[in-house]
Design a protein around this motif. Structure first.
Motif, PDB file in Angstrom:
ATOM      1  N   ASN A  21      14.633   5.568  46.735  1.00  0.00           N
ATOM      2  CA  ASN A  21      13.358   5.228  46.112  1.00  0.00           C
ATOM      3  C   ASN A  21      13.315   5.930  44.766  1.00  0.00           C
ATOM      4  O   ASN A  21      12.587   6.893  44.557  1.00  0.00           O
ATOM      5  CB  ASN A  21      12.194   5.669  47.002  1.00  0.00           C
ATOM      6  CG  ASN A  21      10.856   5.304  46.416  1.00  0.00           C
ATOM      7  OD1 ASN A  21      10.768   4.380  45.616  1.00  0.00           O
ATOM      8  ND2 ASN A  21       9.826   6.057  46.787  1.00  0.00           N
ATOM      9  N   HIS A  22      14.144   5.485  43.859  1.00  0.00           N
ATOM     10  CA  HIS A  22      14.351   6.191  42.603  1.00  0.00           C
ATOM     11  C   HIS A  22      13.160   6.010  41.665  1.00  0.00           C
ATOM     12  O   HIS A  22      12.605   4.915  41.540  1.00  0.00           O
ATOM     13  CB  HIS A  22      15.624   5.679  41.916  1.00  0.00           C
ATOM     14  CG  HIS A  22      16.832   5.777  42.775  1.00  0.00           C
ATOM     15  ND1 HIS A  22      17.476   6.959  43.026  1.00  0.00           N
ATOM     16  CD2 HIS A  22      17.513   4.816  43.462  1.00  0.00           C
ATOM     17  CE1 HIS A  22      18.517   6.733  43.812  1.00  0.00           C
ATOM     18  NE2 HIS A  22      18.549   5.448  44.091  1.00  0.00           N
ATOM     19  N   ALA A  23      12.799   7.075  40.998  1.00  0.00           N
ATOM     20  CA  ALA A  23      11.757   7.013  39.972  1.00  0.00           C
ATOM     21  C   ALA A  23      12.432   6.887  38.610  1.00  0.00           C
ATOM     22  O   ALA A  23      13.348   7.639  38.280  1.00  0.00           O
ATOM     23  CB  ALA A  23      10.898   8.271  40.022  1.00  0.00           C
ATOM     24  N   MET A  44      18.900  16.432  42.746  1.00  0.00           N
ATOM     25  CA  MET A  44      18.958  15.677  43.995  1.00  0.00           C
ATOM     26  C   MET A  44      17.539  15.308  44.388  1.00  0.00           C
ATOM     27  O   MET A  44      16.603  16.062  44.178  1.00  0.00           O
ATOM     28  CB  MET A  44      19.580  16.519  45.113  1.00  0.00           C
ATOM     29  CG  MET A  44      21.055  16.764  44.966  1.00  0.00           C
ATOM     30  SD  MET A  44      21.610  18.000  46.171  1.00  0.00           S
ATOM     31  CE  MET A  44      20.872  17.378  47.674  1.00  0.00           C
ATOM     32  N   GLY A  45      17.414  14.142  45.035  1.00  0.00           N
ATOM     33  CA  GLY A  45      16.106  13.701  45.487  1.00  0.00           C
ATOM     34  C   GLY A  45      15.750  12.376  44.840  1.00  0.00           C
ATOM     35  O   GLY A  45      16.345  11.961  43.830  1.00  0.00           O
ATOM     36  N   ASN A  46      14.769  11.702  45.393  1.00  0.00           N
ATOM     37  CA  ASN A  46      14.396  10.381  44.920  1.00  0.00           C
ATOM     38  C   ASN A  46      12.893  10.209  44.976  1.00  0.00           C
ATOM     39  O   ASN A  46      12.226  10.721  45.883  1.00  0.00           O
ATOM     40  CB  ASN A  46      15.044   9.293  45.785  1.00  0.00           C
ATOM     41  CG  ASN A  46      16.551   9.407  45.825  1.00  0.00           C
ATOM     42  OD1 ASN A  46      17.223   9.036  44.887  1.00  0.00           O
ATOM     43  ND2 ASN A  46      17.067   9.958  46.912  1.00  0.00           N
ATOM     44  N   MET A  71      12.000  12.101  40.289  1.00  0.00           N
ATOM     45  CA  MET A  71      13.390  12.321  40.683  1.00  0.00           C
ATOM     46  C   MET A  71      14.125  10.983  40.726  1.00  0.00           C
ATOM     47  O   MET A  71      13.700  10.058  41.434  1.00  0.00           O
ATOM     48  CB  MET A  71      13.462  12.980  42.064  1.00  0.00           C
ATOM     49  CG  MET A  71      12.771  14.326  42.143  1.00  0.00           C
ATOM     50  SD  MET A  71      12.806  15.037  43.812  1.00  0.00           S
ATOM     51  CE  MET A  71      11.657  13.963  44.670  1.00  0.00           C
ATOM     52  N   ASN A  72      15.190  10.880  39.968  1.00  0.00           N
ATOM     53  CA  ASN A  72      16.038   9.696  39.998  1.00  0.00           C
ATOM     54  C   ASN A  72      17.411  10.125  40.502  1.00  0.00           C
ATOM     55  O   ASN A  72      18.239  10.639  39.749  1.00  0.00           O
ATOM     56  CB  ASN A  72      16.157   9.072  38.608  1.00  0.00           C
ATOM     57  CG  ASN A  72      16.880   7.732  38.641  1.00  0.00           C
ATOM     58  OD1 ASN A  72      17.882   7.582  39.324  1.00  0.00           O
ATOM     59  ND2 ASN A  72      16.359   6.764  37.915  1.00  0.00           N
ATOM     60  N   GLY A  73      17.617   9.960  41.816  1.00  0.00           N
ATOM     61  CA  GLY A  73      18.857  10.412  42.434  1.00  0.00           C
ATOM     62  C   GLY A  73      20.069   9.672  41.930  1.00  0.00           C
ATOM     63  O   GLY A  73      21.170  10.212  41.892  1.00  0.00           O
ATOM     64  N   ARG A  74      19.888   8.409  41.528  1.00  0.00           N
ATOM     65  CA  ARG A  74      21.046   7.641  41.070  1.00  0.00           C
ATOM     66  C   ARG A  74      21.588   8.214  39.765  1.00  0.00           C
ATOM     67  O   ARG A  74      22.788   8.318  39.562  1.00  0.00           O
ATOM     68  CB  ARG A  74      20.658   6.176  40.894  1.00  0.00           C
ATOM     69  CG  ARG A  74      21.834   5.285  40.516  1.00  0.00           C
ATOM     70  CD  ARG A  74      21.428   3.822  40.408  1.00  0.00           C
ATOM     71  NE  ARG A  74      21.048   3.281  41.692  1.00  0.00           N
ATOM     72  CZ  ARG A  74      19.829   2.857  42.004  1.00  0.00           C
ATOM     73  NH1 ARG A  74      18.862   2.962  41.108  1.00  0.00           N
ATOM     74  NH2 ARG A  74      19.551   2.353  43.188  1.00  0.00           N
ATOM     75  N   GLU A  75      20.682   8.574  38.843  1.00  0.00           N
ATOM     76  CA  GLU A  75      21.101   9.141  37.566  1.00  0.00           C
ATOM     77  C   GLU A  75      21.111  10.662  37.592  1.00  0.00           C
ATOM     78  O   GLU A  75      21.483  11.293  36.598  1.00  0.00           O
ATOM     79  CB  GLU A  75      20.170   8.647  36.459  1.00  0.00           C
ATOM     80  CG  GLU A  75      20.207   7.134  36.271  1.00  0.00           C
ATOM     81  CD  GLU A  75      19.279   6.685  35.159  1.00  0.00           C
ATOM     82  OE1 GLU A  75      18.666   7.568  34.510  1.00  0.00           O
ATOM     83  OE2 GLU A  75      19.162   5.466  34.932  1.00  0.00           O
TER      84      GLU A  75
END
Length: 990
Positions: free
Chosen positions: A809-811, A831-833, A978-982
């Motif tokens: 659930n990326h921001a 880390m985190g989303n 938090m954008n875990g992908r980036e």
């Protein structure tokens, strides 16, 4: 071999055993079922009657594993739409007050799906009468009556399955057939469930065997007799003619249709016809007791449908008449000399019977025939090709048969969970169970690993390395429950005893069950290797409850010459694992995650400790942890490439987060650290099991039996030969020549850089395989024994596997849209989303007071601050230098997870002369990722890219201040993005 492109689906092959043969049976199973009922009927049946609960209860009670998925709809439109969306295997239409609408609905569905079986279910006998009087529908195969008995539902499903599987199963598996002839919906709705239940239960009992082989019993349920329901004389005769060789018995009513009329003696005529063809047991059943005489005339058993003992009479008939009997060993004159009721007795008789009896049965294929009848298909097929002429003597014939039995027995166990057998405790090709109940999180993972390994031909894929699990026995959670209840230890929960010593003392003074003690004595009598006694709670290492590292694991040498001493040491370890559920740290953790300690149940894993003896110590060459998702990639690595951490010695070093060697199995030669950093971060000590100390006190802690030794002692043992390199001062280089003086750098260069072992490629492949198998990122714990094992090769032992949950659930974070003056902290290693917008509190360290020699004091202060946040039910952002949760107090703050469990975001800061490395603690990271806790890393040297604005924090309201920490509160909630992908993260205040 290049393993990067090997796909799991291409190499995962189930071994060809009885399981595979049985899998060919019952190709059609009802997996998707459409239930059509009005809203009212659905409520009355599903809610008020707890319909689905009872249905699945019936499946579980009969050990039937393939319960169907049920889709419920209420209207004709919904039903037709559902048929378009899903391929259903059958439909059950519930008829309530309106008898016409269900029939019209069935006709409409039949028009769309002509081959789809549609059955009608009416509520009770009164509704059945109304239906029969006013409605007829050729679209409905059969009508059943519910009458509140959910067994009818199971019978309806099995009726459809048997009808569709009959032809193939009789051809492939020579399955027997029970023919039921009954035309009354009321009676077959009552009778068919009873018959299915008795036959399957009786088959299950027959397959019990002394071995308690549960999976094999379940598999053999598939070769149970098929029950075929017909309603007329002509249908019955057609079945008799077609399946005459498979016909087990006939159960028939007396009066039903024959030649298009209700014939008073149709059942009697059918029995006469059957008896003229084959001599099999027959049963006439009728609600008219006078028909008993007719049954006698045709040599059939009679049962009164209205008998109070109907179930027992049917059960007696099946048991006595249908051939589920014993094997009678005869001599050459046909005289019975021995009887076997199960396979174990059968083998014992084979060992003892005279040669003439063995030859008598071998000539007639009697042994293989009896085995085939009991579902021992693989065994029977192996024996059948042998001819007496193939053997020089009866002794050789006997030994060949016995060897085949033993060979099949062991092969059947591979990759499975089997009941405890002391003679097999040293075998690592399967997992053994003691007691009932769940295996818990870790135990379930080990059992999965065992099964997984045995279903892939790793010898072909990785010819230079064995892959295995250690010999493993698991005590189910039922023993824990019994231990707590029998010793009245649950009062510890109610009284909330906080003193860990008092808790441990109470558990150590308690007694394990006599049955468990007996099996543990047998265990230590056969097992003489060091043991790891591991916790395996229901919540531990699970997909949703992050309880990694909360409970205890103990290692015992298991080398005392007195078996009773070793037994007591093992019992002590088990009791202390149980006690760890109630430890203060575990209680605090339960409160932090809003669970109740009484909900937890504990299994215990007793696992052979991987390692080698070196003098008076025992440890593996390599221990490690690998994860399929890397939250700290660098260079051209991707997060999905994963990472691994290796160390010399026992794995407590790795999972505790101490300095170890970290690398990417996909890119093993990629090294970003400078030589000085490699030397500084190299492993300096290791853990081993002390073999010379049998006077240990496990209550002193998990390290009571361990030695913490300088790494040079591993070099003296010869362990570092392939695990370390040497720093050459003169040329400022790292080399592999141990004849040179210089610091030893534990970098596993021979293995990782030069492929002395194919460890990198193997780990990369396994992480991909397990990620695909679990459907989520995974972590595995492993150990490597470089000594020659099976096939004369080193062995990679897989110890544990657990899922790593990441909430996708990326921001989106656009820094250009954020006012820099409002940023509290920013990280490019986050880390985190998602977005969090309710946290107002921040606890951060006063960095002017940081002292790396006092981090244990800092951990205690944090524990008290966290307790305060627990009492107030508030979450917070936690900021501090170095690694959080490390075992090495000189690299960070050695908190337990329970001591910071209310932290919603955890921030690691780098300081001058205190550089920051990626956290390596396995248990700690599992909890972080599972709970989607924000975890940010901020390097001291990257001030323009990431930072913590301590000035903003200093301007906020101070709630609490300790010697090392400040607790401040913002006026309004912070925005945590938090954008875990980036891997970007930012905290903004209003």
């Amino acid at each position: 071999m290049n393993t990067q492109h090997i796909e799991l689906s291409k190499v995962y092959k189930r071994r060809h055993t009885d399981y595979d043969i049985f899998q060919e049976l019952m190709p059609f199973k009802v997996g998707q079922l459409l239930l059509v009922a009005t809203y009212y009927d659905s409520y009355a049946m599903v809610r008020e009657g707890r319909f689905f609960d009872k249905i699945f209860g019936e499946y579980l009670q009969l050990n039937i594993l393939s319960a169907p998925r049920i889709t419920s709809v209420a209207t004709r439109e919904e039903a037709l739409e559902a048929l378009k969306q899903t391929e259903f295997d059958m439909v059950i239409v519930m008829a309530g007050i309106d008898m016409v609408a269900p029939v019209e609905m069935a006709a409409a569905m039949k028009k769309e799906k002509p081959d789809l079986p549609i059955l009608l279910l009416v509520n009770n006998n009164s509704d059945l009468k109304r239906f029969n009087e006013g409605v007829k529908c050729p679209s409905i195969e059969r009508v059943f009556v519910w009458n509140g008995d959910t067994r009818v539902f199971l019978a309806m499903i099995k009726y459809v399955e048997d009808l569709k599987n009959l032809a193939r199963d009789t051809e492939v598996g020579d399955v027997r057939v029970i023919l039921l002839v009954e035309d009354s919906e009321r009676y077959y709705s009552r009778y068919l469930p009873l018959l299915y239940s008795i036959v399957m239960t009786q088959t299950q009992n027959l397959m019990e065997e002394d071995s308690n082989d549960q999976i094999q019993r379940m598999m053999k349920m598939r070769v149970r007799p098929k029950i075929l329901l017909v309603s007329s004389y002509e249908e019955a005769v057609a079945i008799v003619d077609k399946y005459l060789d498979n016909l087990l018995c006939v159960i028939s009513d007396v009066k039903y249709m024959k030649d298009n009329i209700h014939d008073e003696y149709a059942g009697v005529e059918l029995i006469k016809y059957v008896k003229s063809k084959v001599s099999i047991p027959c049963l006439l059943q009728s609600s008219d007791p006078s028909n008993a005489e007719k049954a006698t005339l045709v040599n059939a058993t009679f049962v009164d449908k209205n008998s109070d003992n109907l179930s027992q009479e049917i059960s007696d008939f099946i048991h006595e008449k249908l051939g589920f009997g014993s094997f009678d060993f005869l001599n050459s004159r046909g005289v019975k000399i021995a009887t076997a009721t199960n396979l174990r007795e059968f083998v014992k008789c084979l060992e003892e019977i005279p040669a003439e009896s063995l030859l008598f049965h071998s000539k007639r294929n009697g042994i293989s025939a009896w085995l085939m009848a009991r579902g021992e298909i693989n065994l029977a097929k192996r024996l059948r090709p042998y001819q007496i002429e193939d053997f020089d003597s009866s002794n050789k014939l006997r030994q060949t048969i016995l060897n085949t039995f033993e060979q099949v027995r062991i092969e059947r166990l591979r990759g499975r969970v089997v009941m405890f057998d002391p003679s097999l405790v040293n075998n690592n090709r399967f997992v053994m169970r003691i007691g009932e109940g769940s295996f818990g999180g870790k135990g379930r993972g080990v059992a999965f690993l065992s099964n997984f390994i045995e279903n892939i031909d790793f010898e072909s894929i990785i010819p230079d390395l064995n892959i295995s699990i250690p010999a493993t026995t698991i005590i189910g959670t039922a023993e824990y429950t019994n231990f707590i209840e029998a010793n009245d230890l649950f009062s510890l929960v109610l009284d909330e005893v906080d003193n860990e010593e008092d808790i441990q003392k109470a558990f150590l003074n308690a007694s394990l069950s006599e049955e468990l003690q007996g099996k543990l004595r047998e265990f230590v009598a056969h097992m003489h290797k060091p043991l790891a006694v591991r916790s395996s709670g229901l919540f531990e290492d699970s997909m949703v409850q992050p309880f990694a590292g909360v409970y205890s694991t103990y290692v015992i040498p298991n080398n005392h010459p007195d078996a009773e001493v070793r037994f007591n040491q093992l019992c002590t370890a088990i009791k202390l694992v149980y006690a760890s559920v109630f430890s203060p740290s575990a209680r605090a953790y339960f409160k932090a995650v809003n669970y109740k300690v009484e909900e937890e149940k504990m299994a215990v894993i007793i696992q052979e400790l991987v390692g080698q003896r070196s003098g008076d110590r025992y440890y593996p060459h390599i221990s490690g942890v690998a994860q399929s998702y890397n939250y700290y990639p660098y260079s051209h690595m991707k997060p999905e490439d994963g990472f691994a951490v290796l160390a010399v010695g026992l794995g407590i070093y790795v999972v505790g987060g101490e300095k170890a060697f970290r690398f990417c199995p996909r890119h093993p030669r990629l090294e970003m650290n400078t030589i000085s950093d490699q030397i500084k971060d190299s492993q300096t000590h290791f853990y081993s099991l002390a073999l010379d100390n049998n006077d240990f006190d496990l209550a002193a802690g998990e390290e009571a039996t361990l030695n913490r030794l300088p790494i040079k002692e591993a070099e003296e043992d010869g362990t570092l030969r392939h695990c370390a390199s040497v720093y050459d001062y003169q040329y400022d280089r790292i080399m592999n020549d141990f004849s040179h003086k210089g610091p030893r750098v534990v970098n596993f260069a021979n293995i990782i850089q030069y492929d002395y072992l194919p460890l990198s490629g193997t780990l990369d492949m396994l992480l991909r395989f397990f990620r695909d198998a679990l459907g989520s990122p995974v972590e595995i714990e492993f150990a490597v024994d470089m000594d020659k094992g099976r096939r004369g090769l080193p062995t990679l032992y897989l110890l544990q596997i657990k899922p790593l949950i990441r909430v996708e659930n990326h921001a989106d974070i656009n820094l250009e849209e954020i006012d820099p003056q409002k940023i509290v902290l920013q990280s490019n290693k986050g880390m985190g989303n998602g977005c969090i917008d309710y946290v107002k509190d921040v606890i951060y360290m006063d960095i002017t007071k940081f002292d790396r020699t006092k981090t244990d004091l800092m951990a205690r202060e944090m524990e008290e601050l966290n307790k305060m946040m627990v009492r107030e039910n508030k979450e917070y952002i936690l900021i501090g230098p170095g690694r959080w949760g490390t075992r090495d107090k000189f690299t960070g703050i050695p908190v337990l997870w329970s001591q910071i469990a209310k932290a919603r975001v955890i921030v690691e800061m780098g300081l001058p002369n205190f550089p920051l490395d990626a956290s390596l603690g396995s248990h700690f990271f599992h909890n972080v990722t599972s709970m989607n806790v924000g975890y940010f890393s901020i390097q001291h040297s990257s001030s323009n890219k990431e930072w913590v604005n301590l000035d903003i924090l200093a301007q906020q309201k101070v709630v609490t201040e300790t010697h090392y920490f400040k607790h401040v509160e913002f006026e309004k909630p912070l925005r945590i993005l938090m954008n875990g992908r980036e891997q970007k993260a930012v905290v903004v205040f209003e």
